[in-house]
Scaffold this motif. Structure first.
Motif, mmCIF file in Angstrom:
data_model
loop_
_atom_site.group_PDB
_atom_site.id
_atom_site.type_symbol
_atom_site.label_atom_id
_atom_site.label_comp_id
_atom_site.label_asym_id
_atom_site.label_seq_id
_atom_site.Cartn_x
_atom_site.Cartn_y
_atom_site.Cartn_z
ATOM 1 N N ALA A 137 0.827 -1.209 0.000
ATOM 2 C CA ALA A 137 0.000 0.000 0.000
ATOM 3 C C ALA A 137 0.860 1.258 0.000
ATOM 4 C CB ALA A 137 -0.935 -0.012 1.216
ATOM 5 N N ALA A 138 1.924 1.272 0.791
ATOM 6 C CA ALA A 138 2.805 2.437 0.860
ATOM 7 C C ALA A 138 3.492 2.685 -0.481
ATOM 8 C CB ALA A 138 3.842 2.248 1.968
ATOM 9 N N ASP A 139 3.965 1.608 -1.126
ATOM 10 C CA ASP A 139 4.593 1.747 -2.450
ATOM 11 C C ASP A 139 3.607 2.308 -3.464
ATOM 12 O OD1 ASP A 139 7.165 0.965 -1.904
ATOM 13 O OD2 ASP A 139 6.881 -1.125 -2.477
ATOM 14 N N LEU A 140 2.407 1.765 -3.487
ATOM 15 C CA LEU A 140 1.409 2.207 -4.451
ATOM 16 C C LEU A 140 0.987 3.649 -4.217
ATOM 17 C CD1 LEU A 140 -0.809 -1.006 -4.548
ATOM 18 C CD2 LEU A 140 0.741 -0.205 -6.329
ATOM 19 N N ALA A 141 0.941 4.060 -2.953
ATOM 20 C CA ALA A 141 0.527 5.416 -2.617
ATOM 21 C C ALA A 141 1.497 6.464 -3.170
ATOM 22 C CB ALA A 141 0.394 5.574 -1.110
ATOM 23 N N VAL A 142 2.777 6.127 -3.278
ATOM 24 C CA VAL A 142 3.763 7.049 -3.856
ATOM 25 C C VAL A 142 3.390 7.352 -5.304
ATOM 26 C CG1 VAL A 142 6.172 7.336 -4.550
ATOM 27 C CG2 VAL A 142 5.625 6.319 -2.331
ATOM 28 N N GLY A 143 3.059 6.315 -6.057
ATOM 29 C CA GLY A 143 2.648 6.521 -7.442
ATOM 30 C C GLY A 143 1.388 7.346 -7.555
ATOM 31 N N VAL A 144 0.458 7.157 -6.626
ATOM 32 C CA VAL A 144 -0.778 7.939 -6.633
ATOM 33 C C VAL A 144 -0.474 9.423 -6.470
ATOM 34 C CG1 VAL A 144 -2.922 8.407 -5.390
ATOM 35 C CG2 VAL A 144 -2.233 6.043 -5.826
ATOM 36 N N ARG A 145 0.498 9.747 -5.604
ATOM 37 C CA ARG A 145 0.848 11.156 -5.410
ATOM 38 C C ARG A 145 1.391 11.769 -6.697
ATOM 39 N NH1 ARG A 145 2.457 9.299 -0.156
ATOM 40 N NH2 ARG A 145 4.683 9.219 -0.642
ATOM 41 N N HIS A 146 2.236 11.026 -7.422
ATOM 42 C CA HIS A 146 2.740 11.526 -8.708
ATOM 43 C C HIS A 146 1.592 11.687 -9.707
ATOM 44 C CE1 HIS A 146 6.885 11.319 -7.555
ATOM 45 N NE2 HIS A 146 6.889 9.997 -7.421
ATOM 46 N N TYR A 147 0.716 10.708 -9.743
ATOM 47 C CA TYR A 147 -0.402 10.728 -10.686
ATOM 48 C C TYR A 147 -1.320 11.912 -10.409
ATOM 49 C CZ TYR A 147 -4.732 9.263 -13.006
ATOM 50 O OH TYR A 147 -5.875 9.219 -13.781
ATOM 51 N N GLU A 148 -1.661 12.118 -9.152
ATOM 52 C CA GLU A 148 -2.565 13.212 -8.797
ATOM 53 C C GLU A 148 -1.936 14.581 -9.039
ATOM 54 O OE1 GLU A 148 -3.655 12.313 -4.787
ATOM 55 O OE2 GLU A 148 -5.322 10.994 -5.397
ATOM 56 N N ALA A 149 -0.594 14.628 -9.049
ATOM 57 C CA ALA A 149 0.110 15.878 -9.365
ATOM 58 C C ALA A 149 0.197 16.103 -10.876
ATOM 59 C CB ALA A 149 1.508 15.855 -8.762
ATOM 60 N N GLY A 150 -0.329 15.172 -11.659
ATOM 61 C CA GLY A 150 -0.319 15.309 -13.113
ATOM 62 C C GLY A 150 0.914 14.754 -13.784
ATOM 63 N N ASP A 151 1.779 14.096 -13.030
ATOM 64 C CA ASP A 151 3.024 13.554 -13.576
ATOM 65 C C ASP A 151 2.813 12.079 -13.907
ATOM 66 O OD1 ASP A 151 5.598 13.070 -14.325
ATOM 67 O OD2 ASP A 151 6.500 14.146 -12.641
ATOM 68 N N VAL A 152 2.196 11.830 -15.055
ATOM 69 C CA VAL A 152 1.798 10.480 -15.440
ATOM 70 C C VAL A 152 3.003 9.568 -15.658
ATOM 71 C CG1 VAL A 152 0.726 9.154 -17.295
ATOM 72 C CG2 VAL A 152 -0.416 11.179 -16.402
ATOM 73 N N GLU A 153 4.005 10.057 -16.382
ATOM 74 C CA GLU A 153 5.185 9.224 -16.658
ATOM 75 C C GLU A 153 5.900 8.834 -15.366
ATOM 76 O OE1 GLU A 153 6.769 7.864 -19.218
ATOM 77 O OE2 GLU A 153 5.478 8.500 -20.871
ATOM 78 N N GLU A 154 6.010 9.783 -14.449
ATOM 79 C CA GLU A 154 6.689 9.489 -13.182
ATOM 80 C C GLU A 154 5.901 8.459 -12.379
ATOM 81 O OE1 GLU A 154 10.034 10.462 -10.586
ATOM 82 O OE2 GLU A 154 9.555 10.897 -12.665
ATOM 83 N N ALA A 155 4.558 8.595 -12.386
ATOM 84 C CA ALA A 155 3.712 7.638 -11.666
ATOM 85 C C ALA A 155 3.875 6.233 -12.241
ATOM 86 C CB ALA A 155 2.254 8.074 -11.752
#
Length: 213
Positions: A137-155
């Motif tokens: 869950a913690a690993d996945l949540a990091v990607g969610v933060r990138h995604y919600e910031a609009g940084d799709v490639e980073e997510a």
């Protein structure tokens, strides 16, 4: 002059191909993000509201679904981060420790399991399902933060990288442990009890036939 736009603009086809790739990437990120959010929300609901008898089956369902999402990331093209050195991703979600404790309490003695982390370098290790699930869950949540910031490639890069390096293995081990619990529950039958039940049924059939004869 040719009326063919592609001939007039030789770079147009390449531009259209680039836009198509970027559009497909965004769609893929949207699909992954939806699956990740479903897992995170479902895990919290199970931890907070499920009973001990429901926990294993519901967690097996959750981990199986996110494992499929990980497999999609694993077979996809490699994503790359924008920078060689990544910024601090920030702290884990505020409720991650509470989530771990809730899951541990829910699973009780079933929380601890043994597994082989790397089948090509077999070494039996002990793990905790509650720890593994919250680490995922913690690993996945990091990607969610990138995604919600609009940084799709980073997510996508983070979800893919962390799947291959960390949470993919945890998901596989956890799923196997939970499936083992379900298998034992469904398949382990007391032979003596089964034989006794068969004898009682046979005796009952004989008595019934005698009374009707």
């Amino acid at each position: 002059m040719s009326d063919n736009t592609t001939e007039q603009l030789p770079g147009l086809a390449a531009l259209e191909a680039l836009i198509a790739v970027e559009t497909e990437t965004v769609r893929f990120a949207d699909d992954i993000a939806a699956s990740v959010r479903s897992f995170l929300d479902g895990l919290r609901v199970v931890a907070a509201e499920a009973t001990g008898g429901q926990a294993v089956s519901l967690l097996l369902l959750q981990i199986s679904q996110i494992a499929l999402t990980g497999a999609r990331l694993g077979v996809h093209r490699d994503f790359a981060p924008r920078e060689e050195y990544q910024p601090d991703d920030g702290p884990d979600p505020d409720d991650i420790d509470e989530l771990r404790l809730q899951l541990a309490g829910l699973l009780g003695d079933l929380d601890t399991y043994s597994s082989v982390f790397d089948p090509y370098q077999p070494e039996v290790i002990e793990g905790l399902i509650s720890d593994d699930l919250t680490s995922i869950a913690a690993d996945l949540a990091v990607g969610v933060r990138h995604y919600e910031a609009g940084d799709v490639e980073e997510a996508l890069w983070w979800w893919q990288f962390s799947y291959v390096s960390s949470w993919g293995s945890l998901a596989g081990a956890t799923m196997k442990a939970l499936l083992s619990v379900v298998a034992h529950d469904r398949l382990d039958v007391d032979l003596d009890t089964t034989q006794e039940l068969e004898l009682l049924q046979a005796a009952s059939a004989v008595l019934d036939s005698g009374e009707n004869g």
